[in-house]
Motif scaffolding. Structure first.
Motif, PDB file in Angstrom:
ATOM      1  N   ILE A 169       0.818  -1.222   0.000  1.00 23.29           N
ATOM      2  CA  ILE A 169       0.000   0.000   0.000  1.00 23.29           C
ATOM      3  C   ILE A 169       0.847   1.265   0.000  1.00 23.29           C
ATOM      4  CG2 ILE A 169      -1.593   1.363   1.425  1.00 23.29           C
ATOM      5  CD1 ILE A 169      -3.023  -1.233   2.125  1.00 23.29           C
ATOM      6  N   PRO A 170       1.846   1.396   0.867  1.00 23.59           N
ATOM      7  CA  PRO A 170       2.633   2.641   0.844  1.00 23.59           C
ATOM      8  C   PRO A 170       3.399   2.856  -0.450  1.00 23.59           C
ATOM      9  CG  PRO A 170       3.623   1.053   2.338  1.00 23.59           C
ATOM     10  CD  PRO A 170       2.269   0.528   1.978  1.00 23.59           C
ATOM     11  N   PHE A 171       3.803   1.772  -1.129  1.00 25.06           N
ATOM     12  CA  PHE A 171       4.494   1.939  -2.411  1.00 25.06           C
ATOM     13  C   PHE A 171       3.561   2.594  -3.427  1.00 25.06           C
ATOM     14  CE2 PHE A 171       6.895  -1.403  -0.370  1.00 25.06           C
ATOM     15  CZ  PHE A 171       8.209  -1.124  -0.724  1.00 25.06           C
ATOM     16  N   VAL A 172       2.335   2.087  -3.506  1.00 22.83           N
ATOM     17  CA  VAL A 172       1.380   2.633  -4.469  1.00 22.83           C
ATOM     18  C   VAL A 172       0.934   4.025  -4.054  1.00 22.83           C
ATOM     19  CG1 VAL A 172      -0.862   2.267  -5.571  1.00 22.83           C
ATOM     20  CG2 VAL A 172       0.625   0.314  -5.085  1.00 22.83           C
ATOM     21  N   SER A 173       0.588   4.205  -2.787  1.00 23.66           N
ATOM     22  CA  SER A 173       0.034   5.487  -2.341  1.00 23.66           C
ATOM     23  C   SER A 173       1.062   6.606  -2.405  1.00 23.66           C
ATOM     24  CB  SER A 173      -0.510   5.357  -0.916  1.00 23.66           C
ATOM     25  OG  SER A 173       0.542   5.087   0.000  1.00 23.66           O
ATOM     26  N   SER A 174       2.280   6.340  -1.972  1.00 25.50           N
ATOM     27  CA  SER A 174       3.285   7.402  -1.947  1.00 25.50           C
ATOM     28  C   SER A 174       3.660   7.847  -3.356  1.00 25.50           C
ATOM     29  CB  SER A 174       4.532   6.909  -1.200  1.00 25.50           C
ATOM     30  OG  SER A 174       5.501   7.936  -1.130  1.00 25.50           O
ATOM     31  N   LEU A 175       3.909   6.883  -4.247  1.00 23.45           N
ATOM     32  CA  LEU A 175       4.266   7.237  -5.623  1.00 23.45           C
ATOM     33  C   LEU A 175       3.095   7.920  -6.330  1.00 23.45           C
ATOM     34  CD1 LEU A 175       6.252   4.044  -6.682  1.00 23.45           C
ATOM     35  CD2 LEU A 175       7.188   6.309  -6.242  1.00 23.45           C
ATOM     36  N   SER A 176       1.879   7.391  -6.143  1.00 19.55           N
ATOM     37  CA  SER A 176       0.720   7.988  -6.800  1.00 19.55           C
ATOM     38  C   SER A 176       0.449   9.382  -6.254  1.00 19.55           C
ATOM     39  CB  SER A 176      -0.511   7.095  -6.601  1.00 19.55           C
ATOM     40  OG  SER A 176      -0.300   5.818  -7.163  1.00 19.55           O
ATOM     41  N   ASP A 177       0.640   9.581  -4.962  1.00 22.12           N
ATOM     42  CA  ASP A 177       0.434  10.907  -4.369  1.00 22.12           C
ATOM     43  C   ASP A 177       1.393  11.931  -4.974  1.00 22.12           C
ATOM     44  OD1 ASP A 177      -0.564  12.779  -2.269  1.00 22.12           O
ATOM     45  OD2 ASP A 177       1.511  12.621  -1.598  1.00 22.12           O
ATOM     46  N   ASP A 178       2.637  11.551  -5.114  1.00 21.56           N
ATOM     47  CA  ASP A 178       3.610  12.474  -5.722  1.00 21.56           C
ATOM     48  C   ASP A 178       3.253  12.778  -7.171  1.00 21.56           C
ATOM     49  OD1 ASP A 178       5.000  12.482  -3.336  1.00 21.56           O
ATOM     50  OD2 ASP A 178       6.408  10.915  -3.954  1.00 21.56           O
ATOM     51  N   ILE A 179       2.781  11.761  -7.889  1.00 17.56           N
ATOM     52  CA  ILE A 179       2.433  11.961  -9.298  1.00 17.56           C
ATOM     53  C   ILE A 179       1.202  12.852  -9.426  1.00 17.56           C
ATOM     54  CG2 ILE A 179       1.612  10.758 -11.357  1.00 17.56           C
ATOM     55  CD1 ILE A 179       3.369   8.356 -10.308  1.00 17.56           C
ATOM     56  N   ILE A 180       0.197  12.633  -8.580  1.00 18.26           N
ATOM     57  CA  ILE A 180      -1.015  13.468  -8.630  1.00 18.26           C
ATOM     58  C   ILE A 180      -0.687  14.912  -8.272  1.00 18.26           C
ATOM     59  CG2 ILE A 180      -3.251  13.852  -7.522  1.00 18.26           C
ATOM     60  CD1 ILE A 180      -3.507  10.795  -7.307  1.00 18.26           C
ATOM     61  N   ASN A 181       0.184  15.109  -7.292  1.00 14.23           N
ATOM     62  CA  ASN A 181       0.566  16.466  -6.904  1.00 14.23           C
ATOM     63  C   ASN A 181       1.358  17.173  -7.996  1.00 14.23           C
ATOM     64  OD1 ASN A 181      -0.556  16.916  -4.305  1.00 14.23           O
ATOM     65  ND2 ASN A 181       0.926  15.505  -3.421  1.00 14.23           N
ATOM     66  N   ALA A 182       1.955  16.379  -8.915  1.00 11.35           N
ATOM     67  CA  ALA A 182       2.723  16.993  -9.996  1.00 11.35           C
ATOM     68  C   ALA A 182       1.835  17.555 -11.100  1.00 11.35           C
ATOM     69  CB  ALA A 182       3.687  15.967 -10.593  1.00 11.35           C
ATOM     70  N   VAL A 183       0.545  17.200 -11.096  1.00 13.21           N
ATOM     71  CA  VAL A 183      -0.373  17.762 -12.083  1.00 13.21           C
ATOM     72  C   VAL A 183      -0.567  19.248 -11.775  1.00 13.21           C
ATOM     73  CG1 VAL A 183      -2.704  17.656 -13.036  1.00 13.21           C
ATOM     74  CG2 VAL A 183      -1.510  15.552 -12.386  1.00 13.21           C
ATOM     75  N   PRO A 184      -0.387  20.140 -12.747  1.00 10.89           N
ATOM     76  CA  PRO A 184      -0.464  21.583 -12.465  1.00 10.89           C
ATOM     77  C   PRO A 184      -1.820  22.003 -11.913  1.00 10.89           C
ATOM     78  CG  PRO A 184       0.509  21.185 -14.613  1.00 10.89           C
ATOM     79  CD  PRO A 184      -0.024  19.868 -14.138  1.00 10.89           C
ATOM     80  N   GLN A 185      -1.792  22.917 -10.971  1.00 14.28           N
ATOM     81  CA  GLN A 185      -3.017  23.438 -10.391  1.00 14.28           C
ATOM     82  C   GLN A 185      -3.858  24.164 -11.437  1.00 14.28           C
ATOM     83  OE1 GLN A 185      -4.098  22.843  -7.347  1.00 14.28           O
ATOM     84  NE2 GLN A 185      -5.998  24.013  -7.729  1.00 14.28           N
ATOM     85  N   ALA A 186      -3.213  24.697 -12.478  1.00 19.65           N
ATOM     86  CA  ALA A 186      -3.963  25.418 -13.511  1.00 19.65           C
ATOM     87  C   ALA A 186      -4.965  24.503 -14.203  1.00 19.65           C
ATOM     88  CB  ALA A 186      -2.989  25.999 -14.532  1.00 19.65           C
ATOM     89  N   MET A 187      -4.653  23.218 -14.351  1.00 21.54           N
ATOM     90  CA  MET A 187      -5.590  22.297 -14.979  1.00 21.54           C
ATOM     91  C   MET A 187      -6.818  22.097 -14.089  1.00 21.54           C
ATOM     92  SD  MET A 187      -3.003  19.440 -16.594  1.00 21.54           S
ATOM     93  CE  MET A 187      -4.350  18.607 -17.424  1.00 21.54           C
ATOM     94  N   ARG A 188      -6.611  22.013 -12.800  1.00 17.79           N
ATOM     95  CA  ARG A 188      -7.751  21.903 -11.886  1.00 17.79           C
ATOM     96  C   ARG A 188      -8.597  23.175 -11.931  1.00 17.79           C
ATOM     97  NH1 ARG A 188      -3.267  19.727  -9.323  1.00 17.79           N
ATOM     98  NH2 ARG A 188      -3.462  17.612  -8.465  1.00 17.79           N
ATOM     99  N   ASP A 189      -7.917  24.307 -11.876  1.00 12.91           N
ATOM    100  CA  ASP A 189      -8.651  25.578 -11.876  1.00 12.91           C
ATOM    101  C   ASP A 189      -9.443  25.757 -13.164  1.00 12.91           C
ATOM    102  OD1 ASP A 189      -7.533  26.087  -9.421  1.00 12.91           O
ATOM    103  OD2 ASP A 189      -5.900  27.331 -10.228  1.00 12.91           O
ATOM    104  N   GLY A 190      -8.866  25.367 -14.290  1.00  7.67           N
ATOM    105  CA  GLY A 190      -9.584  25.479 -15.554  1.00  7.67           C
ATOM    106  C   GLY A 190     -10.820  24.613 -15.585  1.00  7.67           C
ATOM    107  N   SER A 191     -10.699  23.376 -15.059  1.00 10.77           N
ATOM    108  CA  SER A 191     -11.855  22.481 -15.026  1.00 10.77           C
ATOM    109  C   SER A 191     -12.937  23.022 -14.107  1.00 10.77           C
ATOM    110  CB  SER A 191     -11.418  21.088 -14.565  1.00 10.77           C
ATOM    111  OG  SER A 191     -12.532  20.229 -14.438  1.00 10.77           O
TER     112      SER A 191
END
Length: 487
Positions: A351-373
């Motif tokens: 679980i920590p392998f998947v969650s930690s790596l996925s968390d870092d990857i999701i956080n790397a998505v620019p905030q501008a894409m969220r704001d635009g949506s």
């Protein structure tokens, strides 16, 4: 001088050289460090490197060469009939090393003096008594030539250890003196230091690469030896795993690969949803305060030794599943060791392998894409489903594949939670085993190392290495091929 103290002495000389060189550099500039080519610390770093590195490098080479040379000399002192038989010589050398270590312990503890050790000739009873006083039991099978060879080994080691200490210290002192005397305001100390560090980094990288090459080559050589005495077709396509050290073994790898695959699939079915949902919550919904507490707490799971997970599977998860699916429940499960037991516990570990790596990857998505949506009227959940997750999907898939390679290489959880039965079965409540578990079992015991039953462990390891390498390469390909580049 003891090895650890010799290393400390070399490092202390390096520190002394650093301080002395720094002070000499400042003194050579008459207190005005602006006239120096480099900052004073660089002169100290250069002196430390030229003091410590040559001495430690010589020490490493010495530690490799000395045992080989001493062993060759001692083997030459054994009876000719033992020298002619490599297996007998190996067993005799094991006894010689044990007696030599006993002599060393007896000298260190004051039970005997070096002169008394060298004077032991024919009284084997006295030898055994002195070694017993030092806490070393050698048994009644020790013969006179073993004692004589042990005395030779101890004497050579003591002599070479003294020469090693003197030589290493002289090399370190020589490097310190030469580097110290070269110090002047014109000396390009920064360039020298940076170039030396570059060479050190290259050497470290080379050692890592050569170590990997050495591991692979050793496995390839032993795997070739295995296939020289056992058909490769029966190994790769055989449906039965039944080693027999008396002969007539059936060593088909397919049941082991099936168990490995089955347990890994169950583990990923547990780890991926929980880990991915945890990553989404921590990245998109959790408050900074909760995230600062929950993320480290979740990652603690990655630091728990796998033997602890194995005990958890054996003591807690297995009995619980038996109570639900066993004879007292649904009647599907006969014992606590099963595929589902090992898979569930391994999934918790991943679980920590998947969650930690996925968390870092999701956080790397620019905030501008969220704001635009969100600006276009999408809800937060719709933004996560339709914008964030698709943008992060290649990295998430790479994290899942890396977790899969980790699951394939797991051993202790399988040994303690899944059992040791090699079978082709679809029932997740049956006991099965994996490639890694059988590697351990085949190399445990007193089997002849040249037999196919022992050499098969290297063929299993090589197969597992290829599978894991392929998964890792595929994961890296997915990440690099579909990775989104954001400003």
């Amino acid at each position: 001088m003891d090895l650890s103290w010799l290393i400390v002495a070399v490092l202390v000389l390096g520190v002394v050289g650093f301080i002395a060189a720094r002070q000499r550099a400042i003194a050579s500039a008459d207190g005005d460090i602006r006239t120096l080519h480099s900052r004073p610390n660089y002169y100290g770093y250069a002196t430390f490197i030229f003091t410590a590195v040559p001495g430690l490098l010589l020490l490493c080479i010495w530690l490799i060469v000395q045992p080989t040379y001493v062993s060759s000399v001692v083997i030459g002192s054994l009876p000719e009939e033992l020298q002619a038989d490599s297996d007998a010589a190996g067993l005799a050398m094991a006894d010689v090393r044990r007696v030599a270590q006993g002599f060393e312990a007896a000298v260190d503890q004051g039970v005997m003096t070096p002169e008394q050790v060298d004077g032991l000739r024919a009284d084997l009873t006295l030898v055994r008594q002195r070694l017993a006083d030092a806490g070393v039991a050698v048994g009644s099978e020790v013969e006179q030539f073993t004692v004589d060879a042990a005395r030779v080994m101890r004497s050579l080691n003591a002599r070479f250890d003294l020469i090693r200490t003197i030589t290493v210290l002289l090399v370190a002192l020589g490097g310190l003196a030469l580097s110290y005397l070269r110090i002047s305001p014109q000396l390009r100390a920064r360039n020298i230091t940076e170039k030396a560090v570059e060479y050190i980094l290259i050497a470290a990288s080379t050692i890592a690469i050569l170590t990997t090459v050495g591991i692979v080559m050793s496995m390839l050589i032993e795997t070739r030896n295995f296939f020289g005495i056992y058909p490769a077709s029966e190994f790769f396509f055989g449906l039965t795993w039944a080693p027999s050290f008396g002969g007539g073994s059936e060593l088909g790898i397919l049941p082991l690969l099936w168990g490995t695959f089955y347990i890994s699939v169950i583990a990923l079915s547990v780890a991926v949803p929980i880990g991915l949902f945890a990553a989404i919550y921590l990245a998109e919904y959790a408050s900074p305060r909760f995230r600062s507490i929950a993320k480290p707490a979740l990652e603690v799971l990655a630091g728990i030794p796998t033997i602890v997970y194995g005990l958890f599977a054996l003591v807690t998860v297995g009995p619980f599943l038996v109570s639900v699916f066993g004879n007292d429940g649904l009647g599907w499960m006969g014992g606590g060791r099963s595929v589902v037991t090992a898979g569930v516990v391994m999934g918790v570990m991943l679980i920590p392998f998947v969650s930690s790596l996925s968390d870092d990857i999701i956080n790397a998505v620019p905030q501008a894409m969220r704001d635009g949506s969100l600006g276009l009227g999408a809800t937060k959940s719709e933004t996560i489903r339709q914008v964030v997750i698709p943008a992060a999907l290649p990295g998430i898939i790479g994290a899942i594949l890396l977790a899969a390679s980790r699951a394939i290489g797991e051993t202790m959880i399988v040994v303690m939670g899944a059992g040791a039965a090699a079978r082709l079965s679809l029932n997740p409540f049956d006991a099965m085993t994996t490639v890694t578990a059988k590697i351990v079992s085949q190399l445990t015991g007193d089997a002849d190392f040249a037999s196919p039953e022992a050499l098969v462990a290297f063929a299993l390891g090589m197969t597992l290495f290829v599978v894991t390498l392929a998964l890792n390469v595929f994961a890296l390909y997915i990440v690099r091929r579909y990775r989104e580049q954001y400003e």
